[in-house]
Scaffold this motif. Structure first.
Motif, short mmCIF file in Angstrom:
data_model
loop_
_atom_site.label_atom_id
_atom_site.label_comp_id
_atom_site.label_asym_id
_atom_site.label_seq_id
_atom_site.Cartn_x
_atom_site.Cartn_y
_atom_site.Cartn_z
N GLN A 92 54.76 43.13 38.93
CA GLN A 92 53.41 43.58 39.45
C GLN A 92 52.25 43.06 38.25
OE1 GLN A 92 54.99 47.58 38.76
NE2 GLN A 92 54.59 48.28 40.72
N LYS A 93 52.49 42.92 37.14
CA LYS A 93 51.37 42.08 36.32
C LYS A 93 50.96 41.00 36.91
CE LYS A 93 53.13 44.78 32.18
NZ LYS A 93 53.70 44.39 31.01
N LEU A 94 51.78 40.00 37.36
CA LEU A 94 51.48 38.75 37.99
C LEU A 94 50.76 39.15 39.21
CD1 LEU A 94 55.03 36.83 37.79
CD2 LEU A 94 52.87 36.42 36.50
N ASN A 95 50.92 40.08 40.23
CA ASN A 95 50.24 40.56 41.28
C ASN A 95 48.98 41.00 40.86
OD1 ASN A 95 52.34 39.86 43.09
ND2 ASN A 95 53.08 42.11 43.09
N VAL A 96 48.75 41.73 39.78
CA VAL A 96 47.17 42.29 39.37
C VAL A 96 46.60 40.79 38.87
CG1 VAL A 96 46.08 43.17 37.63
CG2 VAL A 96 47.92 44.27 38.62
N ARG A 97 47.30 40.09 38.22
CA ARG A 97 46.52 38.74 37.90
C ARG A 97 45.99 37.85 38.84
NH1 ARG A 97 51.00 37.36 34.22
NH2 ARG A 97 50.54 38.85 32.38
N ALA A 98 46.92 37.83 40.03
CA ALA A 98 46.49 37.05 41.49
C ALA A 98 45.56 37.78 41.97
CB ALA A 98 47.53 36.98 42.36
N LEU A 99 45.53 39.33 42.05
CA LEU A 99 44.51 39.73 42.72
C LEU A 99 43.20 39.97 41.94
CD1 LEU A 99 46.48 42.89 43.91
CD2 LEU A 99 45.62 40.90 45.48
N THR A 100 43.12 39.24 40.72
CA THR A 100 41.76 39.04 39.84
C THR A 100 41.31 37.78 39.64
OG1 THR A 100 43.04 40.00 37.77
CG2 THR A 100 41.78 41.48 38.70
N ASP A 101 42.24 37.05 40.41
CA ASP A 101 41.91 35.39 40.08
C ASP A 101 40.65 34.99 40.86
OD1 ASP A 101 42.46 32.41 39.24
OD2 ASP A 101 42.85 32.45 41.26
N ARG A 102 39.79 34.54 40.55
CA ARG A 102 38.32 34.21 41.29
C ARG A 102 38.79 33.22 42.56
NH1 ARG A 102 33.42 33.58 42.21
NH2 ARG A 102 32.38 31.36 42.48
N ASN A 103 39.60 32.24 42.36
CA ASN A 103 39.84 31.55 43.38
C ASN A 103 40.82 31.92 44.50
OD1 ASN A 103 38.50 29.24 42.42
ND2 ASN A 103 40.01 28.91 41.07
N THR A 104 41.89 32.75 44.09
CA THR A 104 42.73 33.32 44.89
C THR A 104 42.14 34.47 45.56
OG1 THR A 104 44.37 33.06 43.39
CG2 THR A 104 44.76 34.74 45.19
N VAL A 105 41.06 35.23 45.07
CA VAL A 105 40.45 36.29 45.77
C VAL A 105 39.51 35.87 46.55
CG1 VAL A 105 38.87 38.28 45.67
CG2 VAL A 105 40.72 37.84 43.78
N GLY A 106 38.88 34.56 46.56
CA GLY A 106 38.01 34.01 47.36
C GLY A 106 38.71 33.57 48.66
N ARG A 107 39.66 32.59 48.47
CA ARG A 107 40.56 32.06 49.39
C ARG A 107 41.21 33.18 50.53
NH1 ARG A 107 43.16 29.29 46.11
NH2 ARG A 107 45.20 30.32 46.10
N ARG A 108 42.05 34.18 49.73
CA ARG A 108 42.61 35.11 50.56
C ARG A 108 42.06 36.33 51.13
NH1 ARG A 108 47.71 37.13 47.52
NH2 ARG A 108 48.04 38.20 49.22
N PHE A 109 40.73 36.62 50.45
CA PHE A 109 40.06 37.79 50.82
C PHE A 109 38.61 37.71 51.22
CE2 PHE A 109 43.91 38.96 48.02
CZ PHE A 109 44.60 39.67 49.01
N HIS A 110 38.19 36.44 51.23
CA HIS A 110 36.68 36.40 51.40
C HIS A 110 35.93 37.01 50.51
CE1 HIS A 110 38.27 34.50 55.25
NE2 HIS A 110 38.94 35.74 55.61
N VAL A 111 36.09 37.02 49.17
CA VAL A 111 35.58 37.67 48.22
C VAL A 111 34.82 36.68 47.30
CG1 VAL A 111 35.26 39.30 46.37
CG2 VAL A 111 36.44 39.76 48.75
N ASP A 112 33.36 36.43 47.34
CA ASP A 112 32.80 35.64 45.68
C ASP A 112 33.13 36.65 44.63
OD1 ASP A 112 31.79 33.84 44.36
OD2 ASP A 112 29.74 34.11 45.38
N PHE A 113 34.03 36.40 43.95
CA PHE A 113 34.70 37.51 42.89
C PHE A 113 34.10 37.07 41.65
CE2 PHE A 113 38.17 38.76 39.95
CZ PHE A 113 37.91 40.04 39.99
N TYR A 114 33.73 37.93 40.93
CA TYR A 114 33.69 37.90 39.40
C TYR A 114 34.04 39.03 38.69
CZ TYR A 114 30.25 34.26 40.88
OH TYR A 114 29.77 33.14 41.59
#
Length: 151
Positions: A92-114
């Motif tokens: 779950q901690k790895l999942n949280v890291r992936a869901l708060t990684d700028r590149n992953t969030v941009g690619r998978r969820f269409h979010v320009d994330f900071y």
């Protein structure tokens, strides 16, 4: 080249909204804009995944998604001071890291994330910076609104 400005969907200021309220203003009135619906569905999925991992944060949302632009590219989002459940498994901690990684969030969820997690003494300065960035059109003079979503 200067970016084009489109009419904002919110008046100047920060507007605390729910996910349903965001959808009602930024998606529902744009029935012919399939791209907008896809972006929002991905954003909603991202939020649900974060919530399933007990991630809590304040999100500031902006960008062309909050304007009348047809076919926005993504949703601009700043996550402030996130926290997650304390009893998470290593997976779950790895999942949280992936869901708060700028590149992953941009690619998978269409979010320009900071993500912003300033120390208390820096918080006002960081918020002021982003209020200035999100609170005005590209001309730097014309005020516009953005939204705040609590997850």
């Amino acid at each position: 080249m200067k970016k084009a400005d489109f009419p904002p969907l919110w008046p100047p200021g920060i507007h605390a909204v729910t996910l349903d309220e965001l959808q009602a203003v930024a998606v529902t009135p744009f029935l012919a804009d399939a791209r907008r619906a896809i972006i929002f569905a991905s954003f909603k999925q991202w939020i649900q995944k974060l919530q399933s991992l007990h991630v809590h944060a304040i999100l500031w949302i902006d960008g062309s998604f909050l304007t009348a632009k047809y076919g926005p590219d993504d949703i601009d989002c700043i996550m402030w001071n996130p926290s997650a459940g304390i009893d998470l498994t290593d997976e779950q901690k790895l999942n949280v890291r992936a869901l708060t990684d700028r590149n992953t969030v941009g690619r998978r969820f269409h979010v320009d994330f900071y993500m912003e997690a300033p120390c208390p003494g820096e918080m006002l300065h960081r918020q002021a910076y982003f209020k200035g960035l999100f609170g005005f059109q590209h001309d730097g003079k014309t005020p516009k609104g953005f939204v705040e979503l609590t997850i």
